[in-house]
Motif scaffolding. Sequence first.
Motif, mmCIF file in Angstrom:
data_model
loop_
_atom_site.group_PDB
_atom_site.id
_atom_site.type_symbol
_atom_site.label_atom_id
_atom_site.label_comp_id
_atom_site.label_asym_id
_atom_site.label_seq_id
_atom_site.Cartn_x
_atom_site.Cartn_y
_atom_site.Cartn_z
ATOM 1 N N THR A 1 -7.411 0.736 -5.605
ATOM 2 C CA THR A 1 -7.608 1.555 -4.583
ATOM 3 C C THR A 1 -7.883 0.668 -3.459
ATOM 4 O OG1 THR A 1 -8.471 3.233 -5.830
ATOM 5 C CG2 THR A 1 -9.257 3.572 -3.604
ATOM 6 N N VAL A 2 -7.325 1.254 -2.211
ATOM 7 C CA VAL A 2 -7.611 0.774 -1.123
ATOM 8 C C VAL A 2 -7.658 1.914 0.255
ATOM 9 C CG1 VAL A 2 -5.081 0.389 -0.262
ATOM 10 C CG2 VAL A 2 -6.908 -1.294 0.825
ATOM 11 N N THR A 3 -8.550 1.475 1.222
ATOM 12 C CA THR A 3 -8.696 2.524 2.170
ATOM 13 C C THR A 3 -7.504 2.166 3.504
ATOM 14 O OG1 THR A 3 -10.799 2.736 1.943
ATOM 15 C CG2 THR A 3 -10.130 3.493 4.031
ATOM 16 N N VAL A 4 -6.958 3.336 3.634
ATOM 17 C CA VAL A 4 -5.837 3.072 4.901
ATOM 18 C C VAL A 4 -6.089 3.818 5.997
ATOM 19 C CG1 VAL A 4 -3.376 2.952 5.240
ATOM 20 C CG2 VAL A 4 -4.086 2.324 3.045
ATOM 21 N N VAL B 1 0.380 7.433 17.944
ATOM 22 C CA VAL B 1 0.349 7.392 19.317
ATOM 23 C C VAL B 1 1.727 7.685 19.866
ATOM 24 C CG1 VAL B 1 -0.090 5.991 21.434
ATOM 25 C CG2 VAL B 1 -1.802 6.004 19.548
ATOM 26 N N ASN B 2 2.080 8.480 20.614
ATOM 27 C CA ASN B 2 3.422 8.784 21.081
ATOM 28 C C ASN B 2 4.410 8.721 19.972
ATOM 29 O OD1 ASN B 2 2.295 8.890 23.714
ATOM 30 N ND2 ASN B 2 2.522 6.720 24.117
ATOM 31 N N GLY B 3 4.098 9.413 18.706
ATOM 32 C CA GLY B 3 5.066 9.393 17.791
ATOM 33 C C GLY B 3 5.217 8.110 16.878
ATOM 34 N N VAL B 4 4.298 7.225 17.198
ATOM 35 C CA VAL B 4 4.550 5.967 16.509
ATOM 36 C C VAL B 4 3.325 5.910 15.579
ATOM 37 C CG1 VAL B 4 4.656 3.305 16.330
ATOM 38 C CG2 VAL B 4 5.767 4.608 18.226
ATOM 39 N N ASN B 5 3.408 5.887 14.093
ATOM 40 C CA ASN B 5 2.531 6.073 13.254
ATOM 41 C C ASN B 5 2.354 4.211 12.892
ATOM 42 O OD1 ASN B 5 2.407 8.558 12.621
ATOM 43 N ND2 ASN B 5 4.537 8.302 11.980
ATOM 44 N N THR B 6 1.073 3.780 13.264
ATOM 45 C CA THR B 6 0.791 2.498 12.765
ATOM 46 C C THR B 6 -0.369 2.580 11.783
ATOM 47 O OG1 THR B 6 1.064 1.796 15.283
ATOM 48 C CG2 THR B 6 -0.281 0.170 13.912
ATOM 49 N N VAL B 7 0.010 1.407 10.777
ATOM 50 C CA VAL B 7 -0.727 1.450 9.545
ATOM 51 C C VAL B 7 -1.696 0.386 9.457
ATOM 52 C CG1 VAL B 7 -0.359 1.494 6.860
ATOM 53 C CG2 VAL B 7 0.960 2.690 8.465
ATOM 54 N N ALA C 1 0.778 -1.198 -0.029
ATOM 55 C CA ALA C 1 0.032 0.007 0.059
ATOM 56 C C ALA C 1 0.785 1.216 -0.051
ATOM 57 C CB ALA C 1 -0.882 -0.043 1.170
ATOM 58 N N ASP C 2 0.601 2.088 -0.573
ATOM 59 C CA ASP C 2 1.055 3.437 -0.883
ATOM 60 C C ASP C 2 0.821 4.416 0.104
ATOM 61 O OD1 ASP C 2 2.857 5.423 -1.630
ATOM 62 O OD2 ASP C 2 1.748 5.875 -3.621
ATOM 63 N N THR C 3 1.618 4.735 1.188
ATOM 64 C CA THR C 3 1.324 5.610 2.369
ATOM 65 C C THR C 3 2.360 6.755 2.112
ATOM 66 O OG1 THR C 3 2.481 4.551 3.832
ATOM 67 C CG2 THR C 3 0.422 3.861 3.543
ATOM 68 N N GLY C 4 3.390 6.759 1.279
ATOM 69 C CA GLY C 4 4.449 7.773 1.327
ATOM 70 C C GLY C 4 3.838 9.153 0.914
ATOM 71 N N GLY C 5 3.880 10.083 2.152
ATOM 72 C CA GLY C 5 3.816 11.474 1.611
ATOM 73 C C GLY C 5 2.268 11.810 2.127
ATOM 74 N N GLU C 6 1.634 10.821 2.795
ATOM 75 C CA GLU C 6 0.173 11.248 3.171
ATOM 76 C C GLU C 6 0.543 11.872 4.556
ATOM 77 O OE1 GLU C 6 -2.645 10.737 1.957
ATOM 78 O OE2 GLU C 6 -2.298 9.404 0.395
ATOM 79 N N THR C 7 -0.551 12.670 4.946
ATOM 80 C CA THR C 7 -0.469 13.410 6.122
ATOM 81 C C THR C 7 -1.511 13.004 7.233
ATOM 82 O OG1 THR C 7 -1.896 14.921 5.491
ATOM 83 C CG2 THR C 7 0.535 15.594 5.087
ATOM 84 N N VAL C 8 -0.956 12.956 8.650
ATOM 85 C CA VAL C 8 -1.714 12.422 9.653
ATOM 86 C C VAL C 8 -1.822 13.333 10.707
ATOM 87 C CG1 VAL C 8 -1.382 10.047 8.965
ATOM 88 C CG2 VAL C 8 0.137 11.142 10.598
#
Length: 240
Positions: free
Chosen positions: A206-209, A214-220, A173-180
């Motif tokens: 297309t997929v929903t991600v 949480v505490n600086g950790v980004n869980t996908v 899955a392509d998550t690069g550059g997405e903002t959270v």
Amino acid sequence: MNKAAELPLLAYQNVDRHQHGFINRGIEMKNFSMTGIKLAQFALGLTLAATLAACGGGDDDATPAATIAVADIAAVTIAPATATTATAALTAVSTGFSFPAGVPAFGTTAATTVKFTAPPAGATTPDFSIAAGTGTATGTLSFGSCIFNITASTIPGIVAPTTITVTPCAFDADTGGETVIEGGTTTFTTSSTLLLGTGTTSAPATVTVTVTNVNGVNTVTVNGGTLGTVAGTVVTGGGS
């Protein structure tokens, strides 16, 4: 003036003095009550001011949550150890994965689509369907890479029942550059691909991600399955 004449005058004067005394005491009590009310209002004002000060003075002083740009998640190699995640991810792509030039492992050389559906009741692995030309093949997927257990087929070259094992097999899955959002959960749609054999990658689907910070950790996660964690870089907010 005789005594008899003085009595009514004295009585009147006594009544007058009593009436004035009552009036004066009434005025004093009214003044006392008004003073008490004003003191109570003043005390309430002090209490509210102290409460607002303790809360930081309102939302205008709050530090906005940071916006974080996340890196690209690594592809998930499909294997027994990743079976739960793989099942969730593969079945999340409702359109299936399209291979414009076919899938050599299946013996197809024209457009081929592979679609996965949720495990049926009592099963733990997904079902699949393969469409190539006018033919189709169906069965159940198992994991040890991708093992296609084909139970029915009308695709030339695939004679059911048969098993086709495809290695390597991976979901990406392509998550690069997405903002959270820092400290929150962000959901977005992006592209994903399926690798079926060396050099055979599907067209983007297309997929929903979902990314949870949480505490600086980004869980996908995809469809409840955890793909892993990714690094992030603060781009706005958070006092930066």
